[in-house]
Design a protein around this motif. Structure first.
Motif, short mmCIF file in Angstrom:
data_model
loop_
_atom_site.label_atom_id
_atom_site.label_comp_id
_atom_site.label_asym_id
_atom_site.label_seq_id
_atom_site.Cartn_x
_atom_site.Cartn_y
_atom_site.Cartn_z
N ILE A 291 -16.69 -1.91 -1.70
CA ILE A 291 -15.34 -1.75 -1.20
C ILE A 291 -14.46 -1.12 -2.27
O ILE A 291 -14.44 -1.57 -3.41
N GLN A 292 -13.73 -0.07 -1.88
CA GLN A 292 -12.84 0.61 -2.81
C GLN A 292 -11.40 0.43 -2.34
O GLN A 292 -11.12 0.55 -1.15
N PRO A 293 -10.47 0.17 -3.22
CA PRO A 293 -9.07 0.05 -2.81
C PRO A 293 -8.50 1.40 -2.39
O PRO A 293 -8.98 2.45 -2.81
N SER A 294 -7.46 1.36 -1.54
CA SER A 294 -6.80 2.59 -1.12
C SER A 294 -6.12 3.25 -2.31
O SER A 294 -5.55 2.59 -3.17
N ARG A 295 -6.18 4.57 -2.36
CA ARG A 295 -5.49 5.32 -3.42
C ARG A 295 -4.16 5.87 -2.93
O ARG A 295 -3.49 6.59 -3.67
N ASP A 296 -3.78 5.58 -1.69
CA ASP A 296 -2.50 6.04 -1.19
C ASP A 296 -1.38 5.28 -1.88
O ASP A 296 -1.50 4.09 -2.18
N MET A 297 -0.27 5.96 -2.12
CA MET A 297 0.90 5.33 -2.74
C MET A 297 1.79 4.79 -1.64
O MET A 297 2.45 5.54 -0.91
N ARG A 298 1.85 3.45 -1.52
CA ARG A 298 2.60 2.78 -0.47
C ARG A 298 3.58 1.82 -1.16
O ARG A 298 3.24 0.67 -1.46
N LEU A 299 4.78 2.30 -1.43
CA LEU A 299 5.78 1.54 -2.17
C LEU A 299 6.51 0.56 -1.24
O LEU A 299 6.89 0.93 -0.12
N VAL A 300 6.71 -0.66 -1.71
CA VAL A 300 7.39 -1.67 -0.91
C VAL A 300 8.43 -2.42 -1.74
O VAL A 300 8.36 -2.46 -2.97
N GLN A 301 9.38 -3.00 -1.03
CA GLN A 301 10.28 -4.01 -1.60
C GLN A 301 9.89 -5.34 -0.98
O GLN A 301 9.71 -5.44 0.23
N PHE A 302 9.79 -6.39 -1.80
CA PHE A 302 9.32 -7.67 -1.27
C PHE A 302 9.92 -8.82 -2.04
O PHE A 302 10.49 -8.66 -3.12
N GLN A 303 9.78 -10.00 -1.46
CA GLN A 303 10.14 -11.24 -2.10
C GLN A 303 8.96 -12.20 -2.00
O GLN A 303 8.12 -12.07 -1.09
N ALA A 304 8.90 -13.17 -2.91
CA ALA A 304 7.87 -14.21 -2.86
C ALA A 304 8.47 -15.50 -3.39
O ALA A 304 9.40 -15.47 -4.22
N PRO A 305 7.97 -16.64 -2.93
CA PRO A 305 8.57 -17.92 -3.34
C PRO A 305 8.61 -18.14 -4.84
O PRO A 305 9.54 -18.78 -5.35
N HIS A 306 7.63 -17.61 -5.57
CA HIS A 306 7.58 -17.85 -7.01
C HIS A 306 8.34 -16.80 -7.81
O HIS A 306 8.35 -16.86 -9.05
N LEU A 307 8.99 -15.86 -7.14
CA LEU A 307 9.73 -14.80 -7.81
C LEU A 307 11.22 -14.93 -7.54
O LEU A 307 11.63 -15.41 -6.47
N VAL A 308 12.03 -14.51 -8.50
CA VAL A 308 13.48 -14.55 -8.34
C VAL A 308 13.97 -13.19 -7.85
O VAL A 308 13.84 -12.19 -8.54
N GLY A 309 14.51 -13.15 -6.64
CA GLY A 309 15.09 -11.93 -6.10
C GLY A 309 14.05 -10.91 -5.64
O GLY A 309 12.83 -11.12 -5.77
N PRO A 310 14.51 -9.78 -5.12
CA PRO A 310 13.61 -8.73 -4.65
C PRO A 310 12.82 -8.10 -5.80
O PRO A 310 13.30 -8.02 -6.92
N HIS A 311 11.62 -7.63 -5.47
CA HIS A 311 10.77 -6.93 -6.43
C HIS A 311 10.21 -5.67 -5.78
O HIS A 311 10.17 -5.55 -4.55
N LEU A 312 9.76 -4.74 -6.60
CA LEU A 312 9.05 -3.56 -6.13
C LEU A 312 7.55 -3.80 -6.21
O LEU A 312 7.06 -4.46 -7.13
N GLY A 313 6.84 -3.25 -5.23
CA GLY A 313 5.40 -3.43 -5.23
C GLY A 313 4.67 -2.26 -4.60
O GLY A 313 5.28 -1.29 -4.15
N LEU A 314 3.36 -2.36 -4.62
CA LEU A 314 2.48 -1.41 -3.95
C LEU A 314 1.68 -2.15 -2.89
O LEU A 314 1.01 -3.14 -3.20
N GLU A 315 1.76 -1.67 -1.67
CA GLU A 315 0.92 -2.22 -0.61
C GLU A 315 -0.48 -1.63 -0.79
O GLU A 315 -0.66 -0.42 -0.87
N THR A 316 -1.48 -2.51 -0.85
CA THR A 316 -2.85 -2.05 -1.12
C THR A 316 -3.53 -1.61 0.16
O THR A 316 -4.43 -2.26 0.67
#
Length: 371
Positions: A78-103
């Motif tokens: 299995i190979q991860p996607s090489r497409d660039m998929r930028l997201v804004q997200f939040q998670a319970p263990h993080l403070v405030g919005p963060h930037l991420g990559l959707e895999t």
């Protein structure tokens, strides 16, 4: 699974699943469904090659050999996607919005701010820094980084609080035919307020002021570079990427109230779900040849292709930039295909409890519960 506003809800399976496809059934749809599974596992380039091979196998030897080919493919690493998929997200263990990559479409999230704490935490600031921040995201995509499970994050709209949301009316040839109106000779431009933007899995709230709320799936363009009086030949240099939009519309206010000006009918709070990701332009083969569809409660209500657009991205940017300056993060909603509720006989409008799925090939699906 019980619906949750703050977590991803799978709902009916996306377009690569032949049993619930917006684009038909039968052998071709079976191959499309298998290709979608392989896209999740192997990456888009390999999966499209396999799709062609699978269709040939079906014609020559039937489904038994097709199944054999699929089983063999599952043995590949299995190979991860090489497409660039930028997201804004939040998670319970993080403070405030963060930037991420959707895999990959439907995958988990890589925390870009954990990879490089100097990166900004909003998409607009990320885009304003241009190639400097994009190069960091490319390095993160190439690295073997921890992935946050999709179920543990809250997806925000990929762009929030842009300077402007530009919208285009009657920009699909088949949508014009649906209304029995001529194809426009110039783009028909209107706007939404930025306060209408919500995330890809957030709720759409029916306003008490309207009884005729309708659906519209749209391809959204996200601007990445400031510009004014942009030539069509230079327009793509100003584009960061593309995402899926739901142009929710109150038809009574759009068509009869407010002097028939469209703005108020288009800009109620929650009337612009966006997401799930900003897919960079170099990750999209051809933005003007993508399948686009909308489902309401699992029923396909819109199904077309972005090649039906009257004015393409380059023309729209050149036209609008005569009047306004584009800034990084600005969003252009490029119009909707046929199948909206208001032109059905009798008309059909959204009601509480409905679920709307807007999906575009290569970009993903957004799912919004109506409350």
């Amino acid at each position: 699974m019980k619906y949750s506003k703050v977590k991803y809800k799978p709902g009916p399976l996306p377009m690569w699943y032949a049993g619930n496809s917006c684009w038909g059934k039968g052998p071709g749809a079976v191959a499309l469904g298998i290709s979608g599974i392989l896209m999740m596992a192997l990456g888009s380039s390999v999966s499209w090659i396999l799709l062609c091979s699978l269709q040939a196998l079906m014609l020559v030897s039937g489904r038994r050999r097709l199944l054999t080919a699929l089983l063999q493919a599952q043995k590949w690493p299995i190979q991860p996607s090489r497409d660039m998929r930028l997201v804004q997200f939040q998670a319970p263990h993080l403070v405030g919005p963060h930037l991420g990559l959707e895999t990959g479409n439907g995958g988990g999230v890589i925390n870009l701010n954990a990879f490089d704490p100097t990166l900004p935490k909003t998409m607009i600031q990320f885009l304003e820094q241009g190639e400097v921040t994009l190069s960091v995201a490319r390095r993160a995509l190439a690295a073997q980084l921890p992935v946050l499970p999709r179920s543990e994050v809250t997806f925000l709209a990929p762009v929030t609080r842009p300077d402007k949301v530009v919208c285009v009316g009657m920009n699909y040839v088949d949508h014009c035919k649906e209304q029995n109106v001529p194809v426009p000779k110039e783009p028909i431009i209107f706007s939404k307020f930025a306060s209408s933007i919500v995330g890809p899995y957030d709720e759409v709230v029916l306003p008490p002021e309207s009884q005729e709320v309708d659906w519209e799936v749209e391809l959204a363009v996200v601007i990445g570079k400031k510009g004014k009086h942009i030539k069509a030949t230079d327009a793509m240099a100003h584009v960061a990427g593309f995402t899926v939009a739901h142009d929710v519309s109150a038809r009574d206010w759009q068509m009869r109230r407010n002097g028939k000006q469209w703005l108020l009918g288009k800009t109620f709070d929650t009337f612009c779900p966006l997401g799930p990701a900003l897919v960079t332009k170099d990750s999209v083969a051809d933005p003007h040849n993508l399948k686009i569809c909308c489902r309401v409660n699992g029923e396909v209500v819109q199904s077309s292709n972005t090649k039906q657009m009257v004015f393409k991205t380059e023309e729209l940017i050149a036209w609008v930039s005569q009047f306004v300056t584009f800034y990084p993060g600005d969003v252009i909603l490029t119009g909707t295909p046929p199948g909206v509720g208001v032109f059905r006989k009798p008309p059909v409008f959204l009601k509480k409890g409905d679920e709307v799925q807007c999906e575009i090939e290569e970009l993903g699906v957004i799912i919004n519960k109506v409350v």
